[in-house]
Design an enzyme around this catalytic site. Structure first.
Site, mmCIF file in Angstrom:
data_model
loop_
_atom_site.group_PDB
_atom_site.id
_atom_site.type_symbol
_atom_site.label_atom_id
_atom_site.label_comp_id
_atom_site.label_asym_id
_atom_site.label_seq_id
_atom_site.Cartn_x
_atom_site.Cartn_y
_atom_site.Cartn_z
ATOM 1 N N LYS A 34 0.839 -1.212 0.000
ATOM 2 C CA LYS A 34 0.000 0.000 0.000
ATOM 3 C C LYS A 34 0.868 1.254 0.000
ATOM 4 C CE LYS A 34 -2.151 -1.141 3.794
ATOM 5 N NZ LYS A 34 -1.489 -2.434 3.952
ATOM 6 N N THR A 35 1.853 1.278 0.900
ATOM 7 C CA THR A 35 2.709 2.454 0.979
ATOM 8 C C THR A 35 3.504 2.598 -0.324
ATOM 9 O OG1 THR A 35 2.820 2.175 3.368
ATOM 10 C CG2 THR A 35 4.471 3.613 2.374
ATOM 11 N N ASP A 218 -1.861 7.905 3.627
ATOM 12 C CA ASP A 218 -1.462 6.547 4.047
ATOM 13 C C ASP A 218 -2.098 6.238 5.401
ATOM 14 O OD1 ASP A 218 -0.217 4.096 3.962
ATOM 15 O OD2 ASP A 218 1.823 4.850 4.281
ATOM 16 N N GLU A 219 -2.195 4.977 5.755
ATOM 17 C CA GLU A 219 -2.737 4.546 7.064
ATOM 18 C C GLU A 219 -4.077 5.219 7.343
ATOM 19 O OE1 GLU A 219 -1.315 2.249 8.923
ATOM 20 O OE2 GLU A 219 0.826 2.254 8.439
ATOM 21 N N GLN A 249 -5.879 -3.187 10.697
ATOM 22 C CA GLN A 249 -4.706 -2.637 11.374
ATOM 23 C C GLN A 249 -5.014 -1.335 12.121
ATOM 24 O OE1 GLN A 249 -0.709 -2.904 9.426
ATOM 25 N NE2 GLN A 249 -1.904 -3.479 7.640
ATOM 26 N N ARG A 602 4.796 -7.542 11.046
ATOM 27 C CA ARG A 602 6.023 -6.776 10.817
ATOM 28 C C ARG A 602 7.168 -7.689 10.425
ATOM 29 N NH1 ARG A 602 3.901 -3.059 9.285
ATOM 30 N NH2 ARG A 602 2.097 -4.387 9.496
HETATM 31 P P1 ATP Z 1 1.637 -2.126 5.994
HETATM 32 O O1 ATP Z 1 0.169 -2.480 5.962
HETATM 33 O O2 ATP Z 1 2.347 -2.929 7.005
HETATM 34 O O3 ATP Z 1 1.870 -0.668 6.083
HETATM 35 P P2 ATP Z 1 2.057 -1.988 3.151
HETATM 36 O O4 ATP Z 1 0.861 -2.577 2.503
HETATM 37 O O5 ATP Z 1 2.156 -0.530 3.186
HETATM 38 O O6 ATP Z 1 2.250 -2.622 4.601
HETATM 39 P P3 ATP Z 1 4.652 -1.865 1.928
HETATM 40 O O7 ATP Z 1 5.388 -1.434 3.137
HETATM 41 O O8 ATP Z 1 4.364 -0.883 0.873
HETATM 42 O O9 ATP Z 1 3.301 -2.597 2.393
HETATM 43 O O10 ATP Z 1 5.373 -3.108 1.259
HETATM 44 C C1 ATP Z 1 5.846 -4.193 2.028
HETATM 45 C C2 ATP Z 1 7.177 -4.670 1.497
HETATM 46 O O11 ATP Z 1 6.996 -5.295 0.225
HETATM 47 C C3 ATP Z 1 8.160 -3.550 1.286
HETATM 48 O O12 ATP Z 1 9.450 -3.998 1.603
HETATM 49 C C4 ATP Z 1 8.023 -3.261 -0.203
HETATM 50 O O13 ATP Z 1 9.186 -2.684 -0.720
HETATM 51 C C5 ATP Z 1 7.779 -4.650 -0.765
HETATM 52 N N1 ATP Z 1 6.984 -4.655 -2.014
HETATM 53 C C6 ATP Z 1 5.757 -4.142 -2.209
HETATM 54 N N2 ATP Z 1 5.333 -4.351 -3.473
HETATM 55 C C7 ATP Z 1 6.304 -5.024 -4.108
HETATM 56 C C8 ATP Z 1 6.469 -5.540 -5.454
HETATM 57 N N3 ATP Z 1 5.534 -5.422 -6.373
HETATM 58 N N4 ATP Z 1 7.632 -6.187 -5.726
HETATM 59 C C9 ATP Z 1 8.585 -6.332 -4.791
HETATM 60 N N5 ATP Z 1 8.491 -5.870 -3.531
HETATM 61 C C10 ATP Z 1 7.360 -5.232 -3.183
HETATM 62 MG MG MG Z 2 2.314 0.824 4.811
#
Ligand code: ATP
Ligand code: MG
Length: 721
Positions: A34-35, A218-219, A249, A602
């Site tokens: 997402k981020t 975000d969040e 979350q 995490r």
């Molecule tokens: P959270 O809900 O915990 O905030 P999130 O959904 O925001 O998580 P991110 O932090 O954006 O998730 O991504 C999680 C990990 O996966 C990060 O290390 C990110 O770089 C990696 N990642 C995300 N998308 C891809 C992709 N398409 N290919 C490779 N790595 C990815």
């Molecule tokens: Mg995130």
């Protein structure tokens, strides 16, 4: 041409990143990117759509997350990233309010009161109203005021239903008056004043809603009501908004966050495009399965399962320890061993817990083992007396009207300015419609005008302080924050004061001052407001320092949005997680569940979950029960002491035992006292006790690594050396 970076996205992520203008909602589980989607969409808008960075606003949950996002964007865009607005809601609002201050009842150099000072002011107000602070505890009153502000309510909007409402109204009214007199805002004010400004002065809203052509949040599940309304106002012109979040979350409802904002969003933007992401890039499958088991009883229903291509990974280690000390020992030994074996670097580890106090046994164990670690938490540093003193001096230099700061330091070090003198100072100031700080500036210039009001000793002390303040006030706008800080330290002779008669014992206080000097040194001339703002709005997470290669200790709350290769979650017992207090409010238990879910997710590669048989209360120990959430994790995903493994083994064994005459063992006995054995995790040990329970062997093993353990050798995978 398609930008190169789109290659690093899966089809669903790419769909969100390249979606046409308009409202867009990304709902997805942890680690699904997402981020990343939010960050890449900004890059896409600039590179492919031709948006100017100046017209884009991205809102993050912490300053740390904002810095991280900016850093990523610099990598993708180069210098273009500099003109983006990336920050928390609070930082964004502070910027808007300073810029628009002439339209508001305070001036641009307002100070932001920290949480402690806010409470202190509420206490003062309660006293001034002659209320009993046992019946109306300042902490509680402060919370009620904060809730009112987060719901967008002014003092006059508080209903008059009963006596308590009336008191709240009075306290809130006077608190607000005092804040304005001090030219100070509390955290909630930053948001609330901005919202009122938008609503009462449409031309201001017009300006900002036109400037920010794209808004990204975000969040989103942890935004509060006022933040939601701010987002709506800011996007009222273009309606180009992307929010990303995960209802499962949401862990800040105790601070006014409301995950129902996600549902409001769907209602307020019925044309929103919704994108769901399902692939997790962070964790191995065992960790994901454990997380999903924990959240299953209340999972946000319109979401599907998470999957990963990273494979099953290692099993989750569940460890039962006698008490918190033994638990800490297990954590530290395990880390030391894994590092020694070259399986991990110290910086790969994070240790998480429910409450701040739980860090203590861990810190003791790290210190004993001589291993460096980093405790994440703003309070530890910013709550120190010397830091609070010096920041109060700096705030006063920036905003002499800040009476809370003035009262904190007017006698630091002692200047013999007595209570009577202070009260006269306030009265005179009041009479002249001045703040006490500004009056001091007058006294410094023409002390003789006040010869009849104060005694000559008092006047001398006040004038001397006023002269210093005058000098600092000038420096505040011309010098760098560090020069100002050093001048203050020099002028008031702070070093000898803080070192006192115990220079050795107080050395650590001076080290904190040095740390503050280092922080101040990062800001250029004229950036005092930025420095003060940053330290006022600091959150626990902002003290996570990725550059140090050491394990970090942090609360589950502070772990939001972060990721670590190896995670320990300690204290998984009833009363701690779920926290005993969670039973008191509706939905409390669900929030505890989500908190553990956030913690588990995490972890990238390995997860250790620990609980204790005994729990330390205030000066006593009481038996502890493993957390109900731990029992919900399927035992087959784990190795070690899953609480149900014992029970399963027990019931299987007892049904078996019915066919066998007691006490004949079901199996051939294979272990004896005195044998040397090896455990898959703890290594070698010596059997010091042996017995048969319900047809199964139970052994006490003294391990070289973790000390005495009682275990079922078969489940534990114990081998004879
Ligand atoms: P959270 O809900 O915990 O905030 P999130 O959904 O925001 O998580 P991110 O932090 O954006 O998730 O991504 C999680 C990990 O996966 C990060 O290390 C990110 O770089 C990696 N990642 C995300 N998308 C891809 C992709 N398409 N290919 C490779 N790595 C990815
Ligand atoms: Mg995130």
């Amino acid at each position: 041409m398609e930008p190169e970076f789109l290659k690093h996205l899966n089809p669903a992520q790419r769909e969100a990143v390249t979606a046409p203008a308009g409202p867009l909602l990304v709902l997805a589980g942890p680690g699904s990117g997402k981020t990343r989607v939010l960050t890449y969409r900004i890059a896409y808008l600039i590179q492919s759509v031709g948006m100017k960075p100046y017209n884009i606003l991205a809102v993050t949950f912490t300053n740390k997350a904002a810095r991280e996002m900016k850093r990523r964007l610099e990598g993708l865009l180069g210098d273009d990233a500099a003109r983006l607005s990336v920050g928390t809601f609070h930082a964004l609002c502070a910027r808007i309010l300073r810029r628009e201050a002439e339209r508001l009842p305070f001036s641009a150099n307002f100070t932001i009161m920290d949480a402690d000072d806010q409470k202190r002011l509420v206490r003062q107000v309660i006293r001034d109203l002659n209320l009993d602070d046992r019946r109306f505890p300042p902490g509680k009153m402060h919370n009620m005021i904060s809730n009112a502000k987060n719901e967008g309510r002014l003092p006059q909007d508080i209903p008059d239903y009963d006596f308590r409402d009336k008191i709240l109204k009075e306290v809130y009214t006077l608190y607000q008056k005092r804040l304005l007199e001090a030219n100070a805002l509390d955290f909630d004010d930053l948001l609330f004043w901005t919202l009122r400004l938008f609503d009462e002065q449409p031309e201001v809203l017009e300006k900002y809603s036109r400037r920010y052509r794209y808004v990204l949040v975000d969040e989103f599940q942890d935004t509060n009501m006022v933040q939601y309304e701010l987002t709506r106002r800011l996007t009222s012109h273009y309606r180009n908004i992307l929010v990303v979040g995960d209802i499962d979350q949401s862990i800040y409802s105790w601070r006014g966050a409301d995950y129902r904002n996600v549902l409001r969003f769907e209602k307020d933007y019925p044309d929103a495009k919704i994108v769901l992401l399902e692939q997790n890039y962070r964790s191995v499958q065992n960790i994901l399965d454990a997380a999903m088991a924990v959240i299953a009883p209340q999972q946000d229903k319109h979401r599907k399962k998470l999957f990963t291509k990273r494979g099953r990974g290692e099993k989750i280690v569940v460890h039962e320890a006698e008490n918190e000390e033994a638990e800490a020992l297990f954590v530290v030994r395990t880390i030391a061993e894994m590092v020694a074996r070259g399986e991990a670097r110290p910086g790969d580890f994070a240790i998480m817990y429910r409450t701040n106090a739980q860090s203590r046994p861990l810190e003791t164990e790290f210190l004993r083992a001589g291993l460096p670690y980093r405790l994440v938490g703003a309070q530890r540093f910013y709550g120190r007396r010397e830091i609070k003193d010096l920041l109060a001096f700096m705030r006063l230099a920036y905003n002499p009207a800040d009476e809370v700061s003035l009262m904190r330091i007017i006698n630091v070090p002692p200047r013999r300015i007595g209570a009577r003198t202070l009260s006269t100072l306030r009265d005179v100031a009041n009479h002249a419609s001045l703040s006490a700080g500004h009056l001091l500036l007058h006294i410094a210039e023409s002390p003789n005008d006040y010869a009849e009001v104060f005694s000559s000793t008092a006047l001398r002390a006040l004038a001397a302080f006023g002269l210093m303040l005058k000098h600092w006030y000038e420096l505040a706008f011309t010098a760098s924050p560090l020069d100002l800080l050093d001048t203050i330290i020099e002028d008031v002779r702070y070093k000898p004061y803080i070192l006192g008669d115990e220079p050795i014992e107080n050395e650590s206080r001076w080290e904190n001052v040095e740390e503050l000097r280092r922080l101040a040194a990062e800001y250029p001339e004229g950036a005092l407001n930025e420095f003060l703002e940053e330290v006022a709005l600091v959150s626990d997470q902002d003290t996570v320092d990725d550059s140090e290669n050491v394990p970090v200790l942090l609360t589950l709350h502070a772990s939001k949005g972060l990721e670590f290769p190896i995670v320990f979650i300690v204290g998984l017992v009833e009363g701690v997680l779920p926290h005993a207090r969670s039973a008191e409010d509706p939905g409390g238990l669900d929030e505890e569940r989500r908190l553990l879910y956030v913690g588990i997710t995490r972890a990238k590669d390995r997860l250790f979950l620990t609980y204790t048989r005994w729990r330390t209360g205030f000066g006593y120990e009481e038996p502890a029960e493993p957390s109900r959430f731990l029992e919900e994790i399927p035992p087959e995903l784990t190795v070690g002491d899953h609480p149900l493994k014992g029970a399963e083994a027990f019931s299987a064994a007892s049904s078996f035992a019915r066919w066998e005459p007691e006490p004949a063992p079901a199996h051939k006995l294979s272990f004896k006292v005195g044998m040397h054995v090896r455990h898959p995790l703890w290594g070698t040990g010596l059997i010091v006790g042996h017995r048969v329970r319900d047809g199964r062997e139970i052994v006490d093993v003294l391990f070289d690594s973790v000390g005495l353990k009682r275990l079922d050798p078969e489940t534990a995978g114990l081998e004879i050396e």
